[in-house]
Design a protein around this motif. Structure first.
Motif, mmCIF file in Angstrom:
data_model
loop_
_atom_site.group_PDB
_atom_site.id
_atom_site.type_symbol
_atom_site.label_atom_id
_atom_site.label_comp_id
_atom_site.label_asym_id
_atom_site.label_seq_id
_atom_site.Cartn_x
_atom_site.Cartn_y
_atom_site.Cartn_z
ATOM 1 N N UNK A 196 -6.765 -2.939 5.612
ATOM 2 C CA UNK A 196 -7.430 -2.336 4.459
ATOM 3 C C UNK A 196 -7.549 -3.367 3.334
ATOM 4 N N UNK A 197 -6.464 -4.114 3.119
ATOM 5 C CA UNK A 197 -6.469 -5.140 2.071
ATOM 6 C C UNK A 197 -7.548 -6.195 2.311
ATOM 7 N N UNK A 198 -7.664 -6.656 3.534
ATOM 8 C CA UNK A 198 -8.685 -7.679 3.854
ATOM 9 C C UNK A 198 -10.096 -7.198 3.549
ATOM 10 N N UNK B 68 -7.165 -6.691 -3.201
ATOM 11 C CA UNK B 68 -6.846 -5.963 -4.430
ATOM 12 C C UNK B 68 -6.161 -4.630 -4.097
ATOM 13 N N UNK B 69 -4.960 -4.418 -4.625
ATOM 14 C CA UNK B 69 -4.175 -3.252 -4.216
ATOM 15 C C UNK B 69 -4.820 -1.931 -4.614
ATOM 16 N N UNK B 70 -5.418 -1.898 -5.818
ATOM 17 C CA UNK B 70 -6.054 -0.654 -6.266
ATOM 18 C C UNK B 70 -7.237 -0.316 -5.358
ATOM 19 N N UNK B 71 -8.026 -1.347 -5.048
ATOM 20 C CA UNK B 71 -9.180 -1.109 -4.167
ATOM 21 C C UNK B 71 -8.710 -0.734 -2.759
ATOM 22 N N UNK C 285 2.869 -2.045 -0.904
ATOM 23 C CA UNK C 285 3.046 -3.368 -1.522
ATOM 24 C C UNK C 285 3.776 -4.303 -0.558
ATOM 25 N N UNK C 286 4.841 -3.800 0.031
ATOM 26 C CA UNK C 286 5.586 -4.618 1.008
ATOM 27 C C UNK C 286 4.732 -4.929 2.234
ATOM 28 N N UNK C 287 3.958 -3.932 2.623
ATOM 29 C CA UNK C 287 3.146 -4.105 3.829
ATOM 30 C C UNK C 287 2.059 -5.142 3.615
ATOM 31 N N UNK C 288 1.570 -5.246 2.381
ATOM 32 C CA UNK C 288 0.517 -6.218 2.081
ATOM 33 C C UNK C 288 1.052 -7.643 2.029
ATOM 34 N N UNK C 289 2.362 -7.773 1.784
ATOM 35 C CA UNK C 289 2.970 -9.104 1.779
ATOM 36 C C UNK C 289 3.143 -9.580 3.216
ATOM 37 N N UNK C 290 3.153 -10.897 3.434
ATOM 38 C CA UNK C 290 3.318 -11.394 4.804
ATOM 39 C C UNK C 290 4.650 -10.940 5.403
#
Lengths: 425, 501
Positions: free
Chosen positions: B260-262, B267-270, B387-392
């Protein structure tokens, strides 16, 4: 439909031959050696099945003893051309394969003329439903290619994302024109309908109301007696909806849900007596007439998932076969029918022995969902070979693609029309 | 028609035991029939009776079809249960319907697959404090003689949030315990109220009829069973029982948020906005559709709770607020028996004959009231925030997911239909090339090579299509169970001889 009794000693061999046409249960090899279906560019659906009715003994509930019927081989196809032309093409393209298959049937010998034999074994249907009369296989494929081309183009062209629907429409129409000019897309004009068809259709359109009109004095006189008799029969006709053998349901499901579309074949015996026979003929003639002249393309009542369906009498009018091609799983098919067009289902099938009790022909019946589901499953036949020319497309897909094309052919759309058109993409 | 007998039903359907934050499910095989029956005969199974104060721990039991056979229930009796229950979830043709193919295939399951030999599940629920002791006392001394433990499934409490980070279990049908619903009926307004017979066997369902279940002749052995409402002189083995569907769904939370982030440039909000479109609700559980003014039957909030369920998709026929393919729209399209709500018989007839609305997407989904389930799933593993999931990732991720459970009276018409015709369908609501954005297996179907798109419809503009969605959820196990009423449970717990006579 071509129909012929199977030589009992050859049944096993026939079953093996039919199985050899598949890659696995329920998955046809469209280029199989016996009938290379994929070669026919006007064939929508085809199926071969052995009519092995496990329910003939049901007639006993009416005290009828029926001698065992032979097993039949049935071959059905839904084609764009006339049946004669198709049989001719078929005999040419699958000469050896068909000879092999039909040699397992009674009355087919080495010196039989294949084409004449098939013609002699044709079995007309009493009612037919076609989702979209006149929509050819070629048109379906061209429109699917159009939809895919637009899809790819839209994914690349971000410039189209934020302009008005009317502008999008104009730009995409330009794009399609360029694709057509460069030969990457083809959207053929409809080949004109032969005048013979129009004349026959017109006669058919007029004939049935005329017949009803002519018979109306008689019908009015008979009606009360008919209704009273029907109501009496409904109160006494026995239900036969036992839980279907688990192994049998499992055998049926082996052939199902391999594609987005499924086949359905069922057969059973008609309730005895003239009231039931006349009801069946009356209802199916009405269905046939409505399907041809009245219903909106793409819809059978509220049902939008049936591609083709037909009803055929067998052994005079004692038994009946119903075959259809529908989208989704059998569970959704039955559900759609019960909830959306239960009345029609009752009118058509309640004349079969054992159907859940109806009330004035159209009420109740399949409303007893559990009984109805078992009844239907019990009468369902495994279909040994089933082919669909466009396996990934549902009837809704075909309608969408048709609407996309139609929209492109209009040079200027209103804002509202353009918005609706863009929503199809 | 007789009243619902709460003392004869297990409590999970009615209560869900949300406050009992600890739970584990023992997957068992009968070791010694007599010992197993003795345990079942006296097991302190929790009923649906309302208690004050409510219990702090609960025990529930459910059986597979081979399990009933192992306990000595006659085959002719088992044959009266539904086909799906008898065939089991791991059957090949069923796998095709449920999307349990490729990575999801039963051959790869850690439990419930072919030859796993599962007989029953015993579920323990409890508040943290009494939980351990409750498990021990419930098992009692006979446990190890009675059963082989094939596996024990442990659950975690994420505080009402499923592993991807979305509030879970917001929408559940309201069961008509008092049997006030008049059926059969024509439902022209969306209702969240469902007939008792949709969830408990032996009561009238939405068709006003009774679902498959064994009805027994009166005998000394069956004497303790409740009478069959629809068959005088028969005992109802199914009454107050329900079918339990269990599926272990492994959720790749990191993959979900990273994908989803890619798509939105990190952007976390998006990312949350796109994820909300995929789910059909925000992470807090708010629907993407506005809460409507008019009440909906069967939807009410307790004081202090947020209104998150009083909506339908009627005012969003183009999918521009909540995409057609969003998880909650697939799982519950919130429609009625007639799409155009005909006001009189004439209009109804016109619609029935196919001359009603003629828009492309009109009337594509079946009436939802025949396809409801009550969900009782619980999370497992450790929580990972978006947030943790978006981090490597640092090292390999531990497994996490959902022990999905649902209850229904007709597995084929409810759970399987929902999973097959709505969740898994690449053609749901006239879509193409998609499957459920969360649950989809992304496996190609002959003729449909692409099933991993997701589309956000836009009003008056071209839709946005996201492609190449990976598989976020993998099926790790599953089974169909019959969760009997208390009297039926005691019947299963009788010695074999008395039943044969």
């Amino acid at each position: 439909m071509v129909l012929a009794p199977i030589v009992p000693a050859r049944e096993e061999e026939l079953r093996r031959l039919l199985a050899s046409m598949n890659d696995g249960p329920g998955r046809v090899n469209a280029n199989n050696a016996l009938i290379p279906f994929a070669k026919f560019n006007n064939l929508h659906f085809a199926r071969l099945l052995i009519l092995d009715d496990k329910t003939t003994a049901d007639a006993r509930v009416y005290g009828l003893r029926r001698k065992p019927y032979p097993l039949y081989l049935a071959f059905l196809g839904d084609v764009d051309s006339g049946e004669n032309d198709f049989l001719k093409d078929l005999a040419k393209a699958a000469f050896n394969g068909l000879r092999k298959l039909f040699s397992c049937c009674e009355g087919f010998s080495d010196d039989s003329n294949l084409l004449n034999w098939m013609k002699a074994h044709r079995k007309p249907s009493i009612a037919n439903y076609v989702n979209w009369p006149g929509r050819t296989v070629r048109r379906i494929r061209e429109e699917a290619a159009l939809q895919e081309a637009l899809e790819r183009h839209l994914s690349k062209e971000c410039s189209l994302w934020d302009i008005s629907p009317r502008e999008i429409h104009v730009k995409l129409a330009q794009f399609v024109n360029e694709e057509k000019t460069s030969g990457r897309l083809t959207l053929s004009d409809e080949s004109p309908t032969p005048p013979g068809w129009w004349i026959r259709n017109l006669l058919h359109l007029v004939a049935m109301p005329l017949l009803v009109l002519l018979l109306s004095p008689l019908l009015v006189v008979i009606a009360p007696f008919y209704l009273i008799r029907l109501r009496m029969l409904e109160r006494t006709d026995p239900e036969l909806c036992p839980t279907v053998d688990q192994a049998y349901t499992e055998e049926l499901s082996l052939g199902e849900d391999h594609y987005v579309t499924n086949q359905f074949s069922a057969m059973g015996s008609l309730k005895p007596g003239p009231v039931r026979l006349l009801t069946t003929i009356g209802v199916l003639s009405t269905v046939n007439y409505a399907a041809r002249h009245i219903v909106r393309p793409g819809r059978l009542g509220r049902i939008r998932t049936i591609h083709f369906a037909r009803w055929v009498f067998l052994d005079g009018t004692k038994r009946m076969i119903f075959c259809s091609n529908y989208d989704g799983s059998v569970e959704s098919y039955m559900d759609d029918f019960i909830n959306k067009t239960g009345f029609g289902l009752n009118a058509v099938f309640s004349n079969g022995i054992g159907y859940p009790t109806t009330n004035w022909l159209v009420m109740d019946g399949c409303g007893d969902e559990r009984k109805y589901v078992e009844f239907l499953r019990r009468h369902t036949l495994p279909t040994q070979v089933w082919y669909k020319a466009y396996p990934g497309l549902t009837a809704i897909d075909l309608e969408r693609n048709g609407r996309i094309r139609k929209g492109l052919e209009i040079s200027s759309l209103s804002d509202q029309e353009a918005t609706e058109w863009v929503a199809l993409l | 028609m007789s009243e619902f007998d709460a003392a004869d039903a297990q409590g999970l359907l009615r209560f869900g035991y949300k406050k009992m934050t600890k739970a584990s499910y023992a997957l068992l095989r009968v070791k010694h029939v007599a010992a197993a029956q003795a345990w079942l005969h006296s097991a302190p199974v929790t009923t649906a009776v309302e208690m004050n104060p409510p219990p702090t721990a609960a025990l529930q039991v459910a059986f597979t079809a081979p399990g009933l056979l192992a306990l000595g229930v006659r085959e002719s009796v088992i044959a009266e249960f539904s086909h799906e229950f008898r065939g089991g979830m791991a059957q090949e043709s069923r796998s095709r319907q449920l999307g349990d193919v490729d990575d999801n295939a039963p051959e790869n399951w850690s439990w419930g697959g072919p030859a796993y030999g599962l007989h029953l599940v015993v579920m323990f629920f409890g508040e943290p404090e009494p939980y351990e002791a409750f498990v021990q006392t419930s098992k009692g001394p006979g446990w190890n003689d009675a059963f082989d433990t094939l596996a024990c499934l442990y659950t975690s409490d994420f505080g009402g949030v499923e592993p991807f980070g979305f509030t879970d279990g917001v929408s559940q049908p309201e069961i008509d315990w008092e049997q006030q619903r008049k059926t059969p009926c024509t439902q022209l307004d969306y209702t969240n109220s469902a007939s008792l017979g949709e969830f408990l066997l032996g009561y009238r369902n939405e068709y006003g009829k009774y679902t498959d279940r064994p009805l027994l002749d009166i005998s000394p052995a069956s004497a303790g069973l409740p009478p069959a409402e629809d068959a005088p002189g028969k005992k109802d083995l199914g009454r107050n029982g329900t079918y339990l569907v269990m599926r272990q769904l492994q959720q790749d939370v990191r993959m979900f948020w990273q994908f989803v982030g890619q798509q939105v440039g990190g952007d976390i909000a998006k990312a949350e906005k796109l994820a909300a479109a995929m789910v059909g609700r925000t992470r807090a559980g708010d629907p993407l559709e506005p809460i409507q003014e008019q009440p909906i039957a069967g939807i009410r909030v307790k004081p202090g709770e947020r209104e998150q369920n009083r909506f339908t998709f009627d005012q969003d026929p183009t999918g521009s607020r909540c995409p057609f393919g969003a998880h909650v729209r697939r799982a519950n399209p919130r429609n009625t028996d007639f799409p155009d709500r005909p006001g009189n018989v004439w209009r109804k007839l016109i619609t029935m004959l196919g001359f009603g609305p003629k828009g492309f997407r009109d009337d594509l989904t079946s009436s939802v009231r025949f396809h409801r389930i009550v969900r009782r799933g619980r999370e497992y593993g450790t929580q990972l925030t978006p947030e943790e999931a978006l981090a490597p990732a640092r090292g390999s991720d531990p497994e996490r997911g959902l022990h999905f459970m649902c209850l229904n009276a007709n597995i084929a018409r409810q759970f399987e239909f929902l999973q097959n015709a709505w969740i898994n369908s690449t053609k749901f609501s006239g879509l193409v090339d998609e499957s459920d954005p969360l649950l989809g297996n992304r496996a190609p179907i002959p003729g449909c090579p692409v099933t991993n798109d997701f589309t956000i419809q836009k009003s008056g503009a071209v839709r946005r299509r996201f492609s190449g969605m990976p598989q976020f959820i993998k099926v790790r196990g599953g089974a169909y169970f019959f969760m009997p009423g208390i009297k039926a449970l005691r019947y299963f717990g009788q010695v074999e001889e008395s039943r044969v006579s």
